[in-house]
Design a protein around this motif. Structure first.
Motif, PDB file in Angstrom:
ATOM      1  N   LEU A 106       4.326   4.208   7.971  1.00  0.00           N
ATOM      2  CA  LEU A 106       4.943   5.407   8.524  1.00  0.00           C
ATOM      3  C   LEU A 106       6.276   5.090   9.201  1.00  0.00           C
ATOM      4  O   LEU A 106       7.276   5.778   8.992  1.00  0.00           O
ATOM      5  N   LEU A 107       6.278   4.044  10.010  1.00  0.00           N
ATOM      6  CA  LEU A 107       7.506   3.664  10.702  1.00  0.00           C
ATOM      7  C   LEU A 107       8.619   3.321   9.726  1.00  0.00           C
ATOM      8  O   LEU A 107       9.782   3.677   9.939  1.00  0.00           O
ATOM      9  N   LEU A 108       8.270   2.621   8.654  1.00  0.00           N
ATOM     10  CA  LEU A 108       9.280   2.144   7.712  1.00  0.00           C
ATOM     11  C   LEU A 108       9.719   3.226   6.734  1.00  0.00           C
ATOM     12  O   LEU A 108      10.914   3.512   6.610  1.00  0.00           O
ATOM     13  N   VAL A 109       8.744   3.829   6.056  1.00  0.00           N
ATOM     14  CA  VAL A 109       9.082   4.776   4.991  1.00  0.00           C
ATOM     15  C   VAL A 109       9.697   6.053   5.557  1.00  0.00           C
ATOM     16  O   VAL A 109      10.668   6.585   5.013  1.00  0.00           O
ATOM     17  N   ARG A 110       9.166   6.535   6.678  1.00  0.00           N
ATOM     18  CA  ARG A 110       9.718   7.745   7.283  1.00  0.00           C
ATOM     19  C   ARG A 110      10.872   7.453   8.232  1.00  0.00           C
ATOM     20  O   ARG A 110      11.439   8.368   8.825  1.00  0.00           O
ATOM     21  N   ASP A 111      11.221   6.176   8.379  1.00  0.00           N
ATOM     22  CA  ASP A 111      12.319   5.762   9.250  1.00  0.00           C
ATOM     23  C   ASP A 111      12.089   6.209  10.691  1.00  0.00           C
ATOM     24  O   ASP A 111      13.024   6.516  11.431  1.00  0.00           O
ATOM     25  N   GLU A 118      17.191   5.928  18.306  1.00  0.00           N
ATOM     26  CA  GLU A 118      18.346   6.800  18.545  1.00  0.00           C
ATOM     27  C   GLU A 118      18.120   7.692  19.768  1.00  0.00           C
ATOM     28  O   GLU A 118      19.030   7.886  20.590  1.00  0.00           O
ATOM     29  N   VAL A 119      16.919   8.246  19.901  1.00  0.00           N
ATOM     30  CA  VAL A 119      16.641   9.101  21.055  1.00  0.00           C
ATOM     31  C   VAL A 119      16.687   8.295  22.347  1.00  0.00           C
ATOM     32  O   VAL A 119      17.229   8.751  23.364  1.00  0.00           O
ATOM     33  N   LYS A 120      16.138   7.089  22.330  1.00  0.00           N
ATOM     34  CA  LYS A 120      16.198   6.241  23.527  1.00  0.00           C
ATOM     35  C   LYS A 120      17.643   5.923  23.907  1.00  0.00           C
ATOM     36  O   LYS A 120      17.945   5.683  25.073  1.00  0.00           O
ATOM     37  N   GLY A 121      18.526   5.917  22.907  1.00  0.00           N
ATOM     38  CA  GLY A 121      19.934   5.694  23.183  1.00  0.00           C
ATOM     39  C   GLY A 121      20.694   6.974  23.494  1.00  0.00           C
ATOM     40  O   GLY A 121      21.932   6.954  23.618  1.00  0.00           O
ATOM     41  N   GLY A 122      19.987   8.092  23.592  1.00  0.00           N
ATOM     42  CA  GLY A 122      20.623   9.368  23.945  1.00  0.00           C
ATOM     43  C   GLY A 122      21.142  10.170  22.773  1.00  0.00           C
ATOM     44  O   GLY A 122      21.760  11.223  22.967  1.00  0.00           O
ATOM     45  N   ASN A 123      20.917   9.714  21.557  1.00  0.00           N
ATOM     46  CA  ASN A 123      21.474  10.395  20.386  1.00  0.00           C
ATOM     47  C   ASN A 123      20.449  11.358  19.789  1.00  0.00           C
ATOM     48  O   ASN A 123      19.853  11.101  18.749  1.00  0.00           O
ATOM     49  N   TRP A 124      20.269  12.500  20.432  1.00  0.00           N
ATOM     50  CA  TRP A 124      19.344  13.497  19.921  1.00  0.00           C
ATOM     51  C   TRP A 124      19.862  14.143  18.637  1.00  0.00           C
ATOM     52  O   TRP A 124      19.082  14.669  17.840  1.00  0.00           O
ATOM     53  N   ASP A 125      21.157  14.090  18.399  1.00  0.00           N
ATOM     54  CA  ASP A 125      21.732  14.697  17.203  1.00  0.00           C
ATOM     55  C   ASP A 125      21.482  13.880  15.940  1.00  0.00           C
ATOM     56  O   ASP A 125      21.866  14.309  14.843  1.00  0.00           O
ATOM     57  N   LEU A 128      20.139  15.472  12.761  1.00  0.00           N
ATOM     58  CA  LEU A 128      20.970  16.195  11.800  1.00  0.00           C
ATOM     59  C   LEU A 128      21.278  15.364  10.559  1.00  0.00           C
ATOM     60  O   LEU A 128      21.652  15.914   9.529  1.00  0.00           O
ATOM     61  N   GLN A 129      21.139  14.027  10.663  1.00  0.00           N
ATOM     62  CA  GLN A 129      21.394  13.173   9.510  1.00  0.00           C
ATOM     63  C   GLN A 129      20.129  12.488   9.004  1.00  0.00           C
ATOM     64  O   GLN A 129      20.184  11.665   8.094  1.00  0.00           O
ATOM     65  N   TYR A 130      18.989  12.856   9.585  1.00  0.00           N
ATOM     66  CA  TYR A 130      17.727  12.221   9.215  1.00  0.00           C
ATOM     67  C   TYR A 130      17.230  12.742   7.884  1.00  0.00           C
ATOM     68  O   TYR A 130      17.281  13.936   7.612  1.00  0.00           O
TER      69      TYR A 130
END
Length: 313
Positions: A106-111, A118-125, A128-130
């Motif tokens: 799950l972690l790998l295939v669904r990224d 990204e969220v831990k780094g503050g990048n909630w946006d 939009l590219q997921y």
């Protein structure tokens, strides 16, 4: 004189009740026995090596217990020559390792690991590219049809994956059996669940990885040495493989493993798949029960016997 039990690696504290001090002299991890000649049992997990040297230091040794399944850290051949029983604990870790395996998928295939980072780094946006993939609808190739492999296939099937398998004994293609080359060529996710033997060491080499589908994923919760590190790195760098996830590091030089760890498409956990509290206790309990039984004159069940030696009279 009480038999000495040499325990090389930690076990659950509750399991020590199976070796009461009025019957056994237990040597805990990190300490050495005062007299190796008095050692009657050795208990290990998967890290500490029980080699010829240690075995020969214990002339009265009767049993070696592996609190797990794989016995690559034990010189089984020499133990057999010495008439020493080697026992393991199959089956008990199947559920937890299978859960860990599917979690890595799950972690790998669904990224999913990237989403979390990204969220831990503050990048909630980043949403939009997921564009992660689903496991549903993918074909999973299970290499090895033991307790863990079967459990992984069950969970994957419940999640909507199509599953096929390969094994040492040929099966019915209508029931999902494939030769290993065919399995590698067909499957979008390949999961390894085979023991490390001279025949399987490095079996996932450049040729095997080259047979895998372009854009497929490799999961390994069996043994790191099954996978050739440089070949894996080359397959990832070329884009032939989309990712690798494992509970162990592959075999290879430090430069190769460092480059693998630095890649976002490589996920490694520290050989912790079976270290959940429940399973750790169950493995510890069964392993120390083996010791108590053998030293108490009982004959171990066949499913636990790694080698064949004469039973005590």
């Amino acid at each position: 004189m009480k038999p000495v039990v040499l325990i090389l690696e930690p076990v659950d504290e509750r399991a020590y009740a199976l070796l009461p001090s009025d019957r056994f002299a237990v040597v805990r991890p990190g300490t050495a026995p005062a007299d190796y000649a008095a050692v009657r049992a050795i208990v290990t997990r998967g890290k500490e090596v029980v080699d010829r040297g240690l075995i020969d230091r214990c002339p009265g040794l009767r049993v070696i217990v592996r609190n797990g399944v794989g016995v690559n850290n034990i010189d089984v051949e020499h133990a057999t020559e010495r008439g020493i029983q080697v026992l393991n604990v199959p089956g008990l870790n199947a559920a937890t390792v299978a859960e860990h395996t599917v979690g890595l998928m799950l972690l790998l295939v669904r990224d999913m690991h990237r989403l979390i980072t990204e969220v831990k780094g503050g990048n909630w946006d980043y949403r939009l590219q997921y564009s992660g993939r689903e496991l549903r609808g993918l074909q999973l190739g299970v290499v090895g049809r033991g307790d863990i492999g079967k459990r992984v296939a069950e969970i994957a099937g419940a999640m909507g994956m199509r599953t096929v398998y390969s094994s040492r004994v040929a099966g019915d293609p209508a029931r999902g059996y494939r030769s290993l080359p065919d399995l590698l060529a067909e499957s979008e996710v390949v999961s390894l669940h085979i023991p490390l033997t001279p025949e399987t060491r490095g079996c996932m080499d450049a040729a095997a990885l080259g047979r895998m589908r372009t854009g497929s994923y490799l999961i390994n919760t069996a043994r790191g040495e099954l996978v050739d590190g440089p070949a894996l790195l080359a397959a990832l760098e070329s884009g032939h493989l989309a990712g690798y996830a494992s509970d162990l590091m592959v075999a290879g030089d430090a430069a190769t493993t460092d480059r693998l760890l630095a890649r976002p498409d490589v996920l490694i956990t520290p050989h912790a798949a079976s270290l959940t509290e429940l399973t750790f206790f169950e493995l510890s309990e069964r392993g120390l029960q083996h010791v108590a039984d053998v030293l108490g004159g009982k004959i171990a069940a066949d499913r636990y016997r790694v080698n064949r030696v004469a039973d005590p009279a």
